[in-house]
Motif scaffolding. Sequence first.
Motif, PDB file in Angstrom:
ATOM      1  N   TYR A  30       0.801  -1.218   0.000  1.00  0.00           N
ATOM      2  CA  TYR A  30       0.000   0.000   0.000  1.00  0.00           C
ATOM      3  C   TYR A  30       0.841   1.279   0.000  1.00  0.00           C
ATOM      4  CZ  TYR A  30      -3.804  -3.177   1.014  1.00  0.00           C
ATOM      5  OH  TYR A  30      -4.708  -4.189   0.951  1.00  0.00           O
ATOM      6  N   GLN A  31       2.156   1.146   0.099  1.00  0.00           N
ATOM      7  CA  GLN A  31       3.112   2.246   0.054  1.00  0.00           C
ATOM      8  C   GLN A  31       2.763   3.368   1.041  1.00  0.00           C
ATOM      9  OE1 GLN A  31       3.352   3.342  -4.058  1.00  0.00           O
ATOM     10  NE2 GLN A  31       4.368   1.440  -4.612  1.00  0.00           N
ATOM     11  N   GLN A  32       2.540   2.962   2.291  1.00  0.00           N
ATOM     12  CA  GLN A  32       2.227   3.903   3.356  1.00  0.00           C
ATOM     13  C   GLN A  32       3.515   4.346   4.048  1.00  0.00           C
ATOM     14  OE1 GLN A  32      -1.004   4.904   4.272  1.00  0.00           O
ATOM     15  NE2 GLN A  32      -1.576   3.856   2.390  1.00  0.00           N
ATOM     16  N   LYS A  33       3.466   5.498   4.671  1.00  0.00           N
ATOM     17  CA  LYS A  33       4.576   5.944   5.503  1.00  0.00           C
ATOM     18  C   LYS A  33       4.637   5.048   6.743  1.00  0.00           C
ATOM     19  CE  LYS A  33       5.377   9.865   3.270  1.00  0.00           C
ATOM     20  NZ  LYS A  33       6.508   9.998   2.418  1.00  0.00           N
ATOM     21  N   TRP A  34       5.799   5.051   7.419  1.00  0.00           N
ATOM     22  CA  TRP A  34       5.971   4.133   8.551  1.00  0.00           C
ATOM     23  C   TRP A  34       5.010   4.439   9.678  1.00  0.00           C
ATOM     24  CZ3 TRP A  34       7.236   5.598  13.432  1.00  0.00           C
ATOM     25  CH2 TRP A  34       7.716   6.885  13.601  1.00  0.00           C
ATOM     26  N   TYR A  35       4.727   5.702   9.949  1.00  0.00           N
ATOM     27  CA  TYR A  35       3.843   6.038  11.073  1.00  0.00           C
ATOM     28  C   TYR A  35       2.394   5.666  10.761  1.00  0.00           C
ATOM     29  CZ  TYR A  35       3.918  10.324   8.241  1.00  0.00           C
ATOM     30  OH  TYR A  35       3.897  11.219   7.222  1.00  0.00           O
ATOM     31  N   TRP A  36       1.980   5.770   9.500  1.00  0.00           N
ATOM     32  CA  TRP A  36       0.625   5.336   9.145  1.00  0.00           C
ATOM     33  C   TRP A  36       0.517   3.818   9.188  1.00  0.00           C
ATOM     34  CZ3 TRP A  36      -2.888   8.599   9.871  1.00  0.00           C
ATOM     35  CH2 TRP A  36      -2.749   9.931   9.528  1.00  0.00           C
ATOM     36  N   SER A  37       1.568   3.144   8.770  1.00  0.00           N
ATOM     37  CA  SER A  37       1.519   1.678   8.792  1.00  0.00           C
ATOM     38  C   SER A  37       1.481   1.149  10.227  1.00  0.00           C
ATOM     39  CB  SER A  37       2.693   1.084   8.028  1.00  0.00           C
ATOM     40  OG  SER A  37       3.908   1.336   8.673  1.00  0.00           O
ATOM     41  N   VAL A  38       2.173   1.812  11.155  1.00  0.00           N
ATOM     42  CA  VAL A  38       2.123   1.397  12.562  1.00  0.00           C
ATOM     43  C   VAL A  38       0.723   1.617  13.124  1.00  0.00           C
ATOM     44  CG1 VAL A  38       2.967   1.962  14.877  1.00  0.00           C
ATOM     45  CG2 VAL A  38       4.577   1.742  12.995  1.00  0.00           C
ATOM     46  N   LEU A  39       0.141   2.777  12.840  1.00  0.00           N
ATOM     47  CA  LEU A  39      -1.202   3.076  13.316  1.00  0.00           C
ATOM     48  C   LEU A  39      -2.234   2.103  12.735  1.00  0.00           C
ATOM     49  CD1 LEU A  39      -3.078   5.020  14.889  1.00  0.00           C
ATOM     50  CD2 LEU A  39      -3.307   6.292  12.745  1.00  0.00           C
ATOM     51  N   LYS A  40      -2.167   1.861  11.436  1.00  0.00           N
ATOM     52  CA  LYS A  40      -3.112   0.956  10.793  1.00  0.00           C
ATOM     53  C   LYS A  40      -2.924  -0.486  11.259  1.00  0.00           C
ATOM     54  CE  LYS A  40      -3.931   3.650   6.652  1.00  0.00           C
ATOM     55  NZ  LYS A  40      -3.848   3.670   5.184  1.00  0.00           N
ATOM     56  N   THR A  41      -1.685  -0.873  11.515  1.00  0.00           N
ATOM     57  CA  THR A  41      -1.428  -2.221  12.023  1.00  0.00           C
ATOM     58  C   THR A  41      -2.058  -2.414  13.393  1.00  0.00           C
ATOM     59  OG1 THR A  41       0.641  -2.363  10.784  1.00  0.00           O
ATOM     60  CG2 THR A  41       0.388  -3.849  12.654  1.00  0.00           C
ATOM     61  N   MET A  42      -1.950  -1.422  14.265  1.00  0.00           N
ATOM     62  CA  MET A  42      -2.571  -1.530  15.591  1.00  0.00           C
ATOM     63  C   MET A  42      -4.085  -1.586  15.486  1.00  0.00           C
ATOM     64  SD  MET A  42      -0.239   0.716  18.174  1.00  0.00           S
ATOM     65  CE  MET A  42      -0.282   2.235  17.265  1.00  0.00           C
ATOM     66  N   ILE A  43      -4.661  -0.802  14.577  1.00  0.00           N
ATOM     67  CA  ILE A  43      -6.114  -0.819  14.394  1.00  0.00           C
ATOM     68  C   ILE A  43      -6.575  -2.169  13.839  1.00  0.00           C
ATOM     69  CG2 ILE A  43      -7.992   0.191  13.033  1.00  0.00           C
ATOM     70  CD1 ILE A  43      -6.497   2.887  13.314  1.00  0.00           C
ATOM     71  N   ILE A  44      -5.849  -2.702  12.876  1.00  0.00           N
ATOM     72  CA  ILE A  44      -6.206  -4.008  12.296  1.00  0.00           C
ATOM     73  C   ILE A  44      -6.078  -5.111  13.342  1.00  0.00           C
ATOM     74  CG2 ILE A  44      -5.473  -5.743  10.609  1.00  0.00           C
ATOM     75  CD1 ILE A  44      -4.813  -3.386   8.723  1.00  0.00           C
ATOM     76  N   LEU A  45      -5.013  -5.084  14.145  1.00  0.00           N
ATOM     77  CA  LEU A  45      -4.846  -6.097  15.189  1.00  0.00           C
ATOM     78  C   LEU A  45      -5.955  -6.010  16.230  1.00  0.00           C
ATOM     79  CD1 LEU A  45      -0.998  -6.135  15.785  1.00  0.00           C
ATOM     80  CD2 LEU A  45      -2.400  -7.912  14.733  1.00  0.00           C
ATOM     81  N   ALA A  46      -6.378  -4.799  16.574  1.00  0.00           N
ATOM     82  CA  ALA A  46      -7.497  -4.646  17.510  1.00  0.00           C
ATOM     83  C   ALA A  46      -8.777  -5.198  16.894  1.00  0.00           C
ATOM     84  CB  ALA A  46      -7.675  -3.175  17.883  1.00  0.00           C
TER      85      ALA A  46
END
Length: 67
Positions: A30-46
Amino acid sequence: WKFLLSDQVFSVLNVLLLSYFIGRSQRIFYQQKWYWSVLKTMIILAGIQVSIELYRRALFYFTMWWM
């Protein structure tokens, strides 16, 4: 060996592997920045955790209701 075969070890290992692959896919595919990928990863895991909990509750209630 009992500790290594416990559910806690497999749960932590599962969360670590899922977060790695979800975060990596956010960065590469998805070619996201690192801070967006961290945020989205936490949301997906939740979201995954909530869906697993709802599935387990539904499975319990349906099993008890049909018995």
